[in-house]
Design a protein around this motif. Structure first.
Motif, PDB file in Angstrom:
ATOM      1  N   LEU A   7      33.694  29.844  41.951  1.00 17.25           N
ATOM      2  CA  LEU A   7      35.102  29.833  41.545  1.00 17.25           C
ATOM      3  C   LEU A   7      35.367  30.927  40.513  1.00 17.25           C
ATOM      4  CD1 LEU A   7      37.942  28.620  41.346  1.00 17.25           C
ATOM      5  CD2 LEU A   7      37.037  26.969  39.688  1.00 17.25           C
ATOM      6  N   SER A   8      34.418  31.117  39.577  1.00 18.67           N
ATOM      7  CA  SER A   8      34.579  32.149  38.546  1.00 18.67           C
ATOM      8  C   SER A   8      34.688  33.535  39.157  1.00 18.67           C
ATOM      9  CB  SER A   8      33.399  32.096  37.564  1.00 18.67           C
ATOM     10  OG  SER A   8      33.370  30.847  36.899  1.00 18.67           O
ATOM     11  N   ILE A   9      33.860  33.794  40.174  1.00 19.68           N
ATOM     12  CA  ILE A   9      33.900  35.093  40.858  1.00 19.68           C
ATOM     13  C   ILE A   9      35.241  35.271  41.570  1.00 19.68           C
ATOM     14  CG2 ILE A   9      32.874  36.437  42.732  1.00 19.68           C
ATOM     15  CD1 ILE A   9      30.176  35.093  42.011  1.00 19.68           C
ATOM     16  N   HIS A  10      35.701  34.183  42.214  1.00 18.05           N
ATOM     17  CA  HIS A  10      36.976  34.230  42.934  1.00 18.05           C
ATOM     18  C   HIS A  10      38.151  34.520  41.997  1.00 18.05           C
ATOM     19  CE1 HIS A  10      40.371  32.961  45.427  1.00 18.05           C
ATOM     20  NE2 HIS A  10      40.723  32.170  44.415  1.00 18.05           N
TER      21      HIS A  10
ATOM     22  N   ARG B 135      38.482  36.404  39.671  1.00 19.24           N
ATOM     23  CA  ARG B 135      38.670  37.814  39.346  1.00 19.24           C
ATOM     24  C   ARG B 135      39.739  38.463  40.235  1.00 19.24           C
ATOM     25  NH1 ARG B 135      32.253  38.996  39.449  1.00 19.24           N
ATOM     26  NH2 ARG B 135      31.699  37.910  37.510  1.00 19.24           N
ATOM     27  N   LEU B 136      39.936  37.868  41.422  1.00 19.01           N
ATOM     28  CA  LEU B 136      40.953  38.418  42.324  1.00 19.01           C
ATOM     29  C   LEU B 136      42.339  38.262  41.711  1.00 19.01           C
ATOM     30  CD1 LEU B 136      39.655  36.967  45.715  1.00 19.01           C
ATOM     31  CD2 LEU B 136      39.396  39.308  44.870  1.00 19.01           C
ATOM     32  N   HIS B 137      42.531  37.172  40.991  1.00 23.05           N
ATOM     33  CA  HIS B 137      43.834  36.918  40.386  1.00 23.05           C
ATOM     34  C   HIS B 137      43.974  37.580  39.015  1.00 23.05           C
ATOM     35  CE1 HIS B 137      44.522  34.134  43.632  1.00 23.05           C
ATOM     36  NE2 HIS B 137      43.450  33.421  43.287  1.00 23.05           N
ATOM     37  N   LYS B 138      42.845  37.731  38.345  1.00 22.88           N
ATOM     38  CA  LYS B 138      42.852  38.395  37.041  1.00 22.88           C
ATOM     39  C   LYS B 138      42.444  39.858  37.245  1.00 22.88           C
ATOM     40  CE  LYS B 138      41.735  34.153  34.554  1.00 22.88           C
ATOM     41  NZ  LYS B 138      40.763  33.473  33.655  1.00 22.88           N
ATOM     42  N   ALA B 139      43.202  40.572  38.100  1.00 24.91           N
ATOM     43  CA  ALA B 139      42.822  41.931  38.491  1.00 24.91           C
ATOM     44  C   ALA B 139      43.125  42.947  37.384  1.00 24.91           C
ATOM     45  CB  ALA B 139      43.572  42.328  39.763  1.00 24.91           C
ATOM     46  N   PHE B 140      42.426  44.061  37.482  1.00 26.61           N
ATOM     47  CA  PHE B 140      42.638  45.175  36.557  1.00 26.61           C
ATOM     48  C   PHE B 140      43.586  46.168  37.237  1.00 26.61           C
ATOM     49  CE2 PHE B 140      38.544  43.310  35.667  1.00 26.61           C
ATOM     50  CZ  PHE B 140      38.595  43.112  34.293  1.00 26.61           C
ATOM     51  N   SER B 141      44.796  46.299  36.701  1.00 27.33           N
ATOM     52  CA  SER B 141      45.845  47.103  37.355  1.00 27.33           C
ATOM     53  C   SER B 141      46.001  48.472  36.698  1.00 27.33           C
ATOM     54  CB  SER B 141      47.184  46.362  37.294  1.00 27.33           C
ATOM     55  OG  SER B 141      47.075  45.120  37.958  1.00 27.33           O
TER      56      SER B 141
ATOM     57  N   PHE C 169      48.102  50.111  41.311  1.00 23.84           N
ATOM     58  CA  PHE C 169      46.989  49.668  42.159  1.00 23.84           C
ATOM     59  C   PHE C 169      46.080  48.754  41.343  1.00 23.84           C
ATOM     60  CE2 PHE C 169      43.516  50.050  45.153  1.00 23.84           C
ATOM     61  CZ  PHE C 169      44.161  50.171  46.374  1.00 23.84           C
ATOM     62  N   SER C 170      45.565  47.691  41.997  1.00 23.40           N
ATOM     63  CA  SER C 170      44.748  46.691  41.292  1.00 23.40           C
ATOM     64  C   SER C 170      43.306  46.701  41.766  1.00 23.40           C
ATOM     65  CB  SER C 170      45.326  45.282  41.487  1.00 23.40           C
ATOM     66  OG  SER C 170      46.627  45.194  40.937  1.00 23.40           O
ATOM     67  N   PHE C 171      42.428  46.304  40.852  1.00 17.87           N
ATOM     68  CA  PHE C 171      40.991  46.235  41.133  1.00 17.87           C
ATOM     69  C   PHE C 171      40.413  44.934  40.551  1.00 17.87           C
ATOM     70  CE2 PHE C 171      42.375  50.581  40.847  1.00 17.87           C
ATOM     71  CZ  PHE C 171      41.794  51.191  41.938  1.00 17.87           C
ATOM     72  N   THR C 172      39.333  44.461  41.185  1.00 22.96           N
ATOM     73  CA  THR C 172      38.693  43.210  40.714  1.00 22.96           C
ATOM     74  C   THR C 172      37.711  43.470  39.590  1.00 22.96           C
ATOM     75  OG1 THR C 172      37.003  43.411  42.443  1.00 22.96           O
ATOM     76  CG2 THR C 172      38.939  42.066  42.957  1.00 22.96           C
ATOM     77  N   HIS C 173      37.302  44.725  39.417  1.00 23.08           N
ATOM     78  CA  HIS C 173      36.360  45.053  38.362  1.00 23.08           C
ATOM     79  C   HIS C 173      36.932  46.178  37.487  1.00 23.08           C
ATOM     80  CE1 HIS C 173      33.749  43.149  41.400  1.00 23.08           C
ATOM     81  NE2 HIS C 173      33.084  42.704  40.354  1.00 23.08           N
ATOM     82  N   GLU C 174      36.658  46.101  36.213  1.00 25.36           N
ATOM     83  CA  GLU C 174      37.168  47.094  35.271  1.00 25.36           C
ATOM     84  C   GLU C 174      36.584  48.471  35.545  1.00 25.36           C
ATOM     85  OE1 GLU C 174      37.868  47.535  30.438  1.00 25.36           O
ATOM     86  OE2 GLU C 174      36.375  46.103  31.206  1.00 25.36           O
ATOM     87  N   ALA C 175      35.310  48.497  35.972  1.00 26.76           N
ATOM     88  CA  ALA C 175      34.649  49.771  36.266  1.00 26.76           C
ATOM     89  C   ALA C 175      35.352  50.515  37.398  1.00 26.76           C
ATOM     90  CB  ALA C 175      33.183  49.518  36.630  1.00 26.76           C
TER      91      ALA C 175
END
Length: 347
Positions: A312-315, A317-323, A329-335
């Protein structure tokens, strides 16, 4: 024909000997002589064994039976024997159900006069027996005697099976149920049985929802005192259970026990389906979700469910995206976002 009255049949004599102090009358001079010792305080009858003294010879004779073990008065029903006739008479009330001694205040009845005497202290509030060590007072001498063992460490009641000793006879009685397997206390709600009345009382709170133990700091309530005690350590930060190998400390003994398995490699919790083993029961429970397909962890945003909390924690990240603030444009990881920014900045 010659007739005799009731007193003559019993061989009673006329009471011609009077006490000048209290006017009590006696049929024999020797009885008057013994009686006078009450007024003079004289105790001419001394026990050679323990040194106790008595004003009356009859009391002295009864006392001697403590040392000799003589029990001349036997119950014809259960064959128990007693050293005093009065004790046998009181014992017989257990068989007849007779309770001739009544409390004048609450009308509660007793089979023994001594029991009534003990009961009366409830109404008077009198506590005549004090502990010389800590000053605690008690209404009954036997209660003081039990209390004193707290200070002396005396444990006179031994289990004949395993040798464990106890300071209270009631504790020994409770302990014996471990060996007998006897569980006389049953829950009327679910039928669970317990060997101790206290255990049943604690269990019943599960059904009643009663939470008598409250935290003075955050007002959380608990049904068990042990649970409150563990909870309080959250506020105090107390960690009394320390690992002897790595010096890690824990607030709960159970947590330390689980931690020790990380050093020993022990994995006592096994999956009955695939045979996987775990050091903690919690990990086994989480593992079982894979077999049962049970998904207890749900995403509050989109409703997706997962069997493991980590998934669930990994999932999430899809909602707490880095825009990207430039193009949206959005990403799931800050990198990934940082790499994308280079497109706009050229850096």
């Amino acid at each position: 024909m010659t007739t005799c009255n009731k007193d003559e049949k019993k061989g009673k004599r006329e009471k011609t000997f009077f006490c000048e102090t209290c006017n009590s009358a006696f049929s024999q001079r020797s009885h008057l002589k013994d009686h006078l010792n009450i007024h003079t305080g004289q105790k001419p009858f001394s026990c050679e064994v323990c040194g106790c003294s008595f004003s009356k010879k009859s009391n002295f004779n009864r006392h001697l039976r403590i040392h000799t073990g003589e029990k001349s008065f036997s119950c014809e029903i259960c064959k128990l024997s007693f050293s005093r006739k009065e004790t046998l008479k009181g014992h017989m009330h257990n068989h007849t159900g007779e309770k001739p001694f009544s409390c004048e205040i609450c009308k509660y009845a007793f089979s023994q006069r001594s029991h009534l005497k003990d009961h009366l202290t409830i109404h008077t509030g009198e506590k005549s027996f004090s502990c010389q060590t800590c000053g605690c007072s008690f209404a009954l001498k036997k209660s003081l005697k039990r209390h004193v063992r707290v200070h002396t460490g005396e444990k006179p009641f031994s289990c004949e099976i395993c040798g464990t000793c106890f300071s209270q006879q009631a504790n020994l009685k409770n302990h014996l149920t471990i060996h007998t397997g006897q569980k006389p206390f049953s829950c009327e709600t679910c039928g669970c049985s317990f060997s101790r009345k206290e255990s049943l009382k604690r269990h019943v709170r599960i059904h009643t929802g009663e939470k008598s133990f409250s935290c003075e700091i955050c007002e959380s309530s608990f049904s068990q005192q042990a649970d409150l005690k563990r909870h309080v350590r959250i506020h105090t930060g107390e960690k009394t259970f320390a690992c002897e190998i790595c010096d890690s400390s824990f607030s709960r003994k159970e947590t330390l026990k689980g931690h020790m398995r990380s050093h020993t490699g022990e994995k006592p919790f096994a999956c009955e389906i695939c045979g996987s083993s775990f050091s903690r029961k919690l990990n086994l429970n989480l593992h079982m979700h894979k077999h049962t397909q049970q998904k207890l962890f749900s995403c509050e945003t989109c409703g997706s469910s997962f069997s493991l909390k980590e998934d669930l924690s990994i999932h999430m990240r899809l909602h707490k995206a880095f825009s990207c603030q430039i193009c949206g444009f959005s990403f799931t990881h800050e990198a990934s976002l940082k790499k994308h920014i280079i497109i706009h900045t050229g850096l």
